[in-house]
Design a protein around this motif. Structure first.
Motif, PDB file in Angstrom:
ATOM      1  N   ARG A 199       0.850  -1.183   0.000  1.00 20.14           N
ATOM      2  CA  ARG A 199       0.000   0.000   0.000  1.00 20.14           C
ATOM      3  C   ARG A 199       0.892   1.241   0.000  1.00 20.14           C
ATOM      4  N   PRO A 200       0.486   2.256  -0.750  1.00 16.69           N
ATOM      5  CA  PRO A 200       1.294   3.483  -0.720  1.00 16.69           C
ATOM      6  C   PRO A 200       1.213   4.132   0.645  1.00 16.69           C
ATOM      7  N   LYS A 201       2.351   4.586   1.120  1.00 15.76           N
ATOM      8  CA  LYS A 201       2.405   5.239   2.422  1.00 15.76           C
ATOM      9  C   LYS A 201       2.023   6.704   2.250  1.00 15.76           C
ATOM     10  N   PRO A 202       1.303   7.248   3.232  1.00 21.07           N
ATOM     11  CA  PRO A 202       1.006   8.681   3.142  1.00 21.07           C
ATOM     12  C   PRO A 202       2.309   9.463   3.272  1.00 21.07           C
ATOM     13  N   PRO A 203       2.358  10.626   2.660  1.00 21.55           N
ATOM     14  CA  PRO A 203       3.595  11.407   2.761  1.00 21.55           C
ATOM     15  C   PRO A 203       3.898  11.751   4.208  1.00 21.55           C
ATOM     16  N   VAL A 204       5.149  11.608   4.557  1.00 22.75           N
ATOM     17  CA  VAL A 204       5.596  11.953   5.907  1.00 22.75           C
ATOM     18  C   VAL A 204       6.282  13.302   5.815  1.00 22.75           C
ATOM     19  N   HIS A 205       5.887  14.187   6.686  1.00 21.81           N
ATOM     20  CA  HIS A 205       6.515  15.498   6.670  1.00 21.81           C
ATOM     21  C   HIS A 205       7.308  15.706   7.939  1.00 21.81           C
ATOM     22  N   VAL A 206       8.507  16.181   7.769  1.00 22.75           N
ATOM     23  CA  VAL A 206       9.370  16.504   8.899  1.00 22.75           C
ATOM     24  C   VAL A 206       9.561  18.012   8.893  1.00 22.75           C
ATOM     25  N   VAL A 207       9.273  18.654  10.004  1.00 23.68           N
ATOM     26  CA  VAL A 207       9.411  20.106  10.095  1.00 23.68           C
ATOM     27  C   VAL A 207      10.864  20.485   9.818  1.00 23.68           C
ATOM     28  N   GLY A 208      11.056  21.442   8.934  1.00 19.83           N
ATOM     29  CA  GLY A 208      12.391  21.902   8.584  1.00 19.83           C
ATOM     30  C   GLY A 208      13.035  21.111   7.452  1.00 19.83           C
ATOM     31  N   GLN A 209      12.320  20.134   6.941  1.00 16.53           N
ATOM     32  CA  GLN A 209      12.833  19.277   5.870  1.00 16.53           C
ATOM     33  C   GLN A 209      13.088  20.093   4.601  1.00 16.53           C
ATOM     34  N   ASP A 210      14.098  19.708   3.816  1.00 17.80           N
ATOM     35  CA  ASP A 210      14.390  20.344   2.538  1.00 17.80           C
ATOM     36  C   ASP A 210      13.243  20.044   1.576  1.00 17.80           C
ATOM     37  N   LEU A 211      12.600  21.062   1.067  1.00 22.21           N
ATOM     38  CA  LEU A 211      11.444  20.895   0.191  1.00 22.21           C
ATOM     39  C   LEU A 211      11.806  21.040  -1.289  1.00 22.21           C
ATOM     40  N   SER A 212      13.045  21.327  -1.573  1.00 28.56           N
ATOM     41  CA  SER A 212      13.445  21.612  -2.953  1.00 28.56           C
ATOM     42  C   SER A 212      13.310  20.407  -3.884  1.00 28.56           C
ATOM     43  N   THR A 213      13.286  19.206  -3.341  1.00 30.73           N
ATOM     44  CA  THR A 213      13.202  18.014  -4.187  1.00 30.73           C
ATOM     45  C   THR A 213      11.768  17.565  -4.432  1.00 30.73           C
ATOM     46  N   LEU A 214      10.798  18.232  -3.799  1.00 29.93           N
ATOM     47  CA  LEU A 214       9.405  17.822  -3.930  1.00 29.93           C
ATOM     48  C   LEU A 214       8.713  18.576  -5.056  1.00 29.93           C
ATOM     49  N   SER A 215       7.807  17.882  -5.725  1.00 34.61           N
ATOM     50  CA  SER A 215       7.027  18.514  -6.787  1.00 34.61           C
ATOM     51  C   SER A 215       5.892  19.330  -6.166  1.00 34.61           C
ATOM     52  N   VAL A 216       5.266  20.139  -6.992  1.00 36.42           N
ATOM     53  CA  VAL A 216       4.118  20.921  -6.522  1.00 36.42           C
ATOM     54  C   VAL A 216       3.024  19.974  -6.039  1.00 36.42           C
ATOM     55  N   HIS A 217       2.793  18.898  -6.752  1.00 37.74           N
ATOM     56  CA  HIS A 217       1.779  17.914  -6.357  1.00 37.74           C
ATOM     57  C   HIS A 217       2.111  17.322  -4.981  1.00 37.74           C
ATOM     58  N   GLU A 218       3.360  16.965  -4.765  1.00 35.29           N
ATOM     59  CA  GLU A 218       3.763  16.414  -3.474  1.00 35.29           C
ATOM     60  C   GLU A 218       3.597  17.437  -2.351  1.00 35.29           C
ATOM     61  N   LEU A 219       3.914  18.683  -2.646  1.00 34.60           N
ATOM     62  CA  LEU A 219       3.744  19.735  -1.647  1.00 34.60           C
ATOM     63  C   LEU A 219       2.270  19.922  -1.301  1.00 34.60           C
ATOM     64  N   LYS A 220       1.409  19.891  -2.322  1.00 33.95           N
ATOM     65  CA  LYS A 220      -0.032  20.015  -2.081  1.00 33.95           C
ATOM     66  C   LYS A 220      -0.542  18.853  -1.228  1.00 33.95           C
ATOM     67  N   GLU A 221      -0.052  17.645  -1.498  1.00 27.19           N
ATOM     68  CA  GLU A 221      -0.449  16.482  -0.698  1.00 27.19           C
ATOM     69  C   GLU A 221      -0.048  16.673   0.763  1.00 27.19           C
ATOM     70  N   ARG A 222       1.155  17.154   0.979  1.00 29.56           N
ATOM     71  CA  ARG A 222       1.632  17.352   2.355  1.00 29.56           C
ATOM     72  C   ARG A 222       0.844  18.434   3.069  1.00 29.56           C
TER      73      ARG A 222
END
Length: 62
Positions: free
Chosen positions: A8-31
């Motif tokens: 099963r796909p895991k929900p996105p895990v967000h870590v406060v202060g994490q580098d966001l430069s590698t994430l797509s706009v879609h991934e950012l919206k999901e988070r």
């Protein structure tokens, strides 16, 4: 039956202060949505606890 064996796909895990430069706009919206859902869950739990506390305080004030 094979669907049960697929990972099963895991929900996105967000870590406060994490580098966001590698994430797509879609991934950012999901988070953002995951975080908004979590905030709503936390606020609902706080409201329930405040309600319980208020009820208990009113009983003990008698």
């Amino acid at each position: 039956m094979d669907d049960d064996l697929k990972p099963r796909p895991k929900p996105p895990v967000h870590v406060v202060g994490q580098d966001l430069s590698t994430l797509s706009v879609h991934e950012l919206k999901e988070r953002v949505q995951v975080l908004k859902d979590e905030i709503a869950r936390l606020e609902a739990d706080m409201a329930a606890k405040q309600s319980s506390r208020s009820a208990a305080e009113s009983v003990f004030r008698l």
